[in-house]
Every structure is written in C-alpha cells, then in structure tokens.
Design a protein around this motif. Structure first.
Motif, mmCIF file in Angstrom:
data_model
loop_
_atom_site.group_PDB
_atom_site.id
_atom_site.type_symbol
_atom_site.label_atom_id
_atom_site.label_comp_id
_atom_site.label_asym_id
_atom_site.label_seq_id
_atom_site.Cartn_x
_atom_site.Cartn_y
_atom_site.Cartn_z
ATOM 1 N N ALA A 27 19.767 -84.426 -80.400
ATOM 2 C CA ALA A 27 18.950 -84.968 -79.352
ATOM 3 C C ALA A 27 19.185 -84.205 -77.704
ATOM 4 N N ARG A 28 18.010 -84.320 -77.080
ATOM 5 C CA ARG A 28 18.123 -83.851 -75.738
ATOM 6 C C ARG A 28 17.853 -84.482 -74.644
ATOM 7 N N ALA A 29 18.277 -84.721 -73.405
ATOM 8 C CA ALA A 29 17.741 -85.469 -72.284
ATOM 9 C C ALA A 29 16.456 -84.885 -71.979
ATOM 10 N N THR A 35 10.520 -77.875 -67.548
ATOM 11 C CA THR A 35 11.104 -76.694 -68.480
ATOM 12 C C THR A 35 11.085 -76.946 -69.569
ATOM 13 N N LEU A 36 11.475 -78.339 -70.146
ATOM 14 C CA LEU A 36 11.936 -78.539 -71.398
ATOM 15 C C LEU A 36 10.625 -78.528 -72.351
ATOM 16 N N ILE A 37 9.759 -79.357 -71.876
ATOM 17 C CA ILE A 37 8.397 -79.346 -72.872
ATOM 18 C C ILE A 37 7.883 -78.011 -73.009
ATOM 19 N N THR A 99 9.084 -75.774 -51.393
ATOM 20 C CA THR A 99 8.662 -74.212 -51.975
ATOM 21 C C THR A 99 8.618 -73.906 -53.310
ATOM 22 N N ILE A 100 9.116 -74.994 -54.155
ATOM 23 C CA ILE A 100 9.188 -74.729 -55.468
ATOM 24 C C ILE A 100 7.820 -74.978 -56.075
ATOM 25 N N ALA A 101 7.440 -74.214 -56.552
ATOM 26 C CA ALA A 101 6.102 -73.860 -57.509
ATOM 27 C C ALA A 101 4.842 -74.714 -56.850
ATOM 28 N N GLN A 104 2.034 -80.310 -58.722
ATOM 29 C CA GLN A 104 2.390 -80.847 -59.930
ATOM 30 C C GLN A 104 3.895 -80.760 -60.585
ATOM 31 N N VAL A 105 4.529 -79.609 -60.389
ATOM 32 C CA VAL A 105 5.808 -79.399 -60.755
ATOM 33 C C VAL A 105 6.718 -80.043 -59.627
ATOM 34 N N ARG A 106 6.445 -80.183 -58.706
ATOM 35 C CA ARG A 106 6.923 -80.851 -57.552
ATOM 36 C C ARG A 106 6.894 -82.642 -57.826
ATOM 37 N N ARG A 108 6.840 -84.041 -60.873
ATOM 38 C CA ARG A 108 7.459 -84.340 -62.310
ATOM 39 C C ARG A 108 8.868 -83.655 -62.145
ATOM 40 N N GLY A 109 9.017 -82.500 -61.513
ATOM 41 C CA GLY A 109 10.572 -82.076 -61.718
ATOM 42 C C GLY A 109 11.362 -82.831 -60.878
ATOM 43 N N THR A 110 12.755 -82.526 -61.443
ATOM 44 C CA THR A 110 13.829 -83.480 -60.822
ATOM 45 C C THR A 110 15.113 -82.402 -60.593
ATOM 46 N N GLY A 112 18.058 -82.950 -60.841
ATOM 47 C CA GLY A 112 18.945 -82.668 -61.868
ATOM 48 C C GLY A 112 18.625 -81.964 -63.066
ATOM 49 N N GLY A 113 17.117 -81.897 -63.416
ATOM 50 C CA GLY A 113 16.767 -81.091 -64.538
ATOM 51 C C GLY A 113 16.713 -79.496 -63.973
ATOM 52 N N ASN A 114 16.609 -79.411 -62.856
ATOM 53 C CA ASN A 114 16.598 -78.045 -62.074
ATOM 54 C C ASN A 114 17.923 -77.456 -62.205
ATOM 55 N N CYS A 116 20.305 -78.692 -64.307
ATOM 56 C CA CYS A 116 20.797 -78.482 -65.853
ATOM 57 C C CYS A 116 20.122 -77.561 -66.586
ATOM 58 N N SER A 117 19.054 -77.114 -66.268
ATOM 59 C CA SER A 117 18.446 -76.022 -66.888
ATOM 60 C C SER A 117 19.027 -74.826 -66.575
ATOM 61 N N ASN A 118 19.656 -74.540 -65.193
ATOM 62 C CA ASN A 118 20.273 -73.510 -64.813
ATOM 63 C C ASN A 118 19.498 -72.260 -65.500
ATOM 64 N N GLY A 188 6.138 -68.804 -55.626
ATOM 65 C CA GLY A 188 6.237 -68.280 -57.049
ATOM 66 C C GLY A 188 7.750 -68.350 -57.340
ATOM 67 N N THR A 189 8.089 -67.754 -58.780
ATOM 68 C CA THR A 189 9.439 -67.683 -59.162
ATOM 69 C C THR A 189 10.013 -66.636 -58.041
ATOM 70 N N CYS A 190 11.307 -66.844 -57.987
ATOM 71 C CA CYS A 190 12.126 -65.971 -57.231
ATOM 72 C C CYS A 190 12.758 -64.654 -57.889
#
Ligand SMILES: Cc1cc2nc3c(=O)[nH]c(=O)nc-3n(C[C@H](O)[C@H](O)[C@H](O)COP(=O)(O)OP(=O)(O)OC[C@H]3O[C@@H](n4cnc5c(N)ncnc54)[C@H](O)[C@@H]3O)c2cc1C
Length: 269
Positions: A27-29, A35-37, A99-101, A104-106, A108-110, A112-114, A116-118, A188-190
C-alpha cells in the motif's frame, strides 16, 4: 495509459490510515496524486493499494504559533498555503509555492507530497532545508520529529519509512529568507534552485545538483564566501538534455548568491 487495477481506501483519521498501511501489502499513501498517479500511469510504480489521505482533517491546515513559527499540515495544498493568512508570517513559503507548475498542480499538490516524493528538482526540499524546518512522522510506534536536513535520504527516498506518514512540517520563526531558481520555461521544472536563510548562522541549500538538497553553511552572507562555500562542496551534478553538469555547477554559485542577497535585503528591512 490507464491505471492497472488498484485497491483503494479512504480513512478519516491518521490512526486508521496507519493501520491500513500496516495491513495492506504494497500500500502507498495518496496525497494530491500529482506525482504518484503519473508514475503509476507510466508503470514506474505499481502499488497494490492506495490509502487516500484527502479526508483526514488533522493532516490539513496552516497555523501560526505565538513564537512566529508556522505549522503546515502535510495535506495542505500549495493553493491553500498561498491563500493562508497564517502562512503570511513566513512570506517565502507562499512565494515559492506560487511558482510551482500550474494552477491544476497547485490546487491538488500538497506540501507533504512534495517533500515525501523528494524529486531532486522539486522546489520545497531545499527551501525547508534552508529554513531549518522540522518534519513530524507518525508510525505504529508513535511520533518522531526529524530536522529537514536529515529528512531527505536519496532520490524518492526520505526518513518516512514503510507504514509511516508525514503528518506536519514546522517552520521556525524568521524572516530573512531568499529563493532563486532557473527553470525550464516560466514556472517550469527547476534546472537548479537555491534557498537561503540568514536569521542565524547563514544557511544555503542547493537543489537539483544531487539526490538530496546540499546544505551549506558559508559562515557569512558575503557573496565571495557564498561562492567559495559552493565551490568547496565539490558538487557533481548530473548532465541532461536541459543542462550540462558544468552549467549546473555554475548556476549553483549564481543562484546561491542571489538567494542570499534576497535574504539579506529582508534582514535589513
Ligand atoms: C506537470 C507537473 C509539473 C510539476 N512541476 C513541479 C515543480 O516545478 N516543482 C515542484 O516542486 N513540483 C512539481 N511537480 C510535482 C508536484 O509538486 C507534486 O504535487 C508533488 O511532487 C507531489 O505532491 P502530491 O501531493 O501530488 O503527492 P502524491 O503524488 O500523492 O504523492 C507523492 C509521493 O509521496 C508519498 N506521500 C504523499 N504524502 C505523504 C505523507 N503525508 N506521508 C507519507 N508519504 C506521503 C506518496 O505515497 C507518493 O509516494 C509537478 C507536477 C506535475 C504534474
């Protein structure tokens, strides 16, 4: 590509979520899923079950402490942080998240997820490392707190072990913060990023040059000292289609100085 079949649970408390993570093999949180989906669709990850954290109220929200600190629930989205009055105690948090993405990403994205995905190109790992944040992790044996500089262990690897959850992030009081990045296009991506804090001993964290943020203590906010600290770190960043290793090494110096300059201006205000 469609997802393969996957189990799904939606707990309403941290206790229930931890029990599910312990019970369900593979199982995964699931936080914002940004990122995960995507990695599941690409078949780069294939969990057997998802434990959705979106209905757990205790993981959400931003609060400001009487001492000027800011506490972020792991499930706080970037959009919620940006709109939060409590987070305004530390303006750099909303500035960087905005400035993140894209919207839509801002939405939904959290936070903690940011962390934890590292992903080494993410914005928040170096920011939290420079700010001296503390991460609270809950597991079957109770809670523990880990400083951000010990939280990031490798690409997609953190101090959050199997069966554990990041519950909150505490950012200590402060104001002398800076952040600078060169990105692939606007928002965009750094390619490389750098965060700085000058409230105490100067701290500079460089992102995108190693598996984890590289935390430097240049001893002074002087530009030459900052450049030298980056050189002394003997960075060996990856080369890819966006930038050579040499270019990233050079950017690391430039961006570290820019982040420290911004932090210095805020310190003097
Ligand atoms: C088009 C696009 C562009 C992007 N650009 C950027 C960018 O420029 N900068 C940037 O920083 N990010 C960027 N991202 C990533 C985005 O910020 C993600 O939201 C973030 O990395 C993951 O957060 P999430 O809430 O979506 O987590 P999820 O995708 O749901 O989860 C990510 C991982 O963290 C784990 N996890 C999540 N929460 C917890 C928790 N509380 N405890 C334990 N484990 C947990 C999950 O199990 C999973 O392994 C981008 C994403 C997309 C889709």
């Amino acid at each position: 590509m469609l997802l393969r079949e996957v189990g799904y649970a939606r707990p309403t408390t941290v206790e229930e979520a931890l029990a599910l993570l312990g019970e369900l093999d593979g199982a995964r949180a699931l936080a914002g899923g940004q990122t995960l989906i995507n990695v599941m669709k690409a078949r780069a990850a294939s969990p057997d079950a998802l434990v959705d954290l979106n209905k757990i109220p205790e993981l959400k929200g931003v609060s400001a402490g009487a001492d000027g600190s800011v506490e972020l629930g792991a499930m706080t989205t970037y959009a919620e942080l940006i709109a939060s009055d409590a987070a305004a105690a530390r303006p750099i948090l909303a500035e960087v998240c905005s400035t993140i993405a894209d919207v839509q990403v801002r939405n939904r994205g959290t936070v903690g997820g940011n962390v934890c995905s590292n992903d080494p190109t993410n914005h928040l790992p170096p920011l939290f490392a420079a700010l001296g944040a503390e991460m609270t992790i809950a597991g079957p044996g109770g809670e523990r707190t880990v400083p951000a500089e010990e939280f990031f262990l490798g690409v997609y690897l953190t101090a959050v072990g199997p069966g554990e959850l990041l519950t909150r992030i505490r950012v200590p009081a402060g104001r002398a913060d800076g952040f600078a990045a060169v990105t692939i296009g606007r928002d965009g991506t750094c390619i490389v990023n750098a965060a700085a804090n000058l409230d105490g001993e100067p701290r500079v964290a460089i992102g995108c040059v190693d598996a984890v943020p590289v935390l430097l203590r240049p001893g002074s906010a002087d530009a030459d000292a900052v450049r030298q600290a980056v050189r002394d770190a003997s960075l060996d960043p990856p080369s890819d289609v966006h930038a050579s290793s040499d270019y990233r090494r050079s950017l690391a110096e430039v961006l570290a100085v820019r982040a420290v300059e911004q932090a210095s201006q805020r310190k003097e205000r």
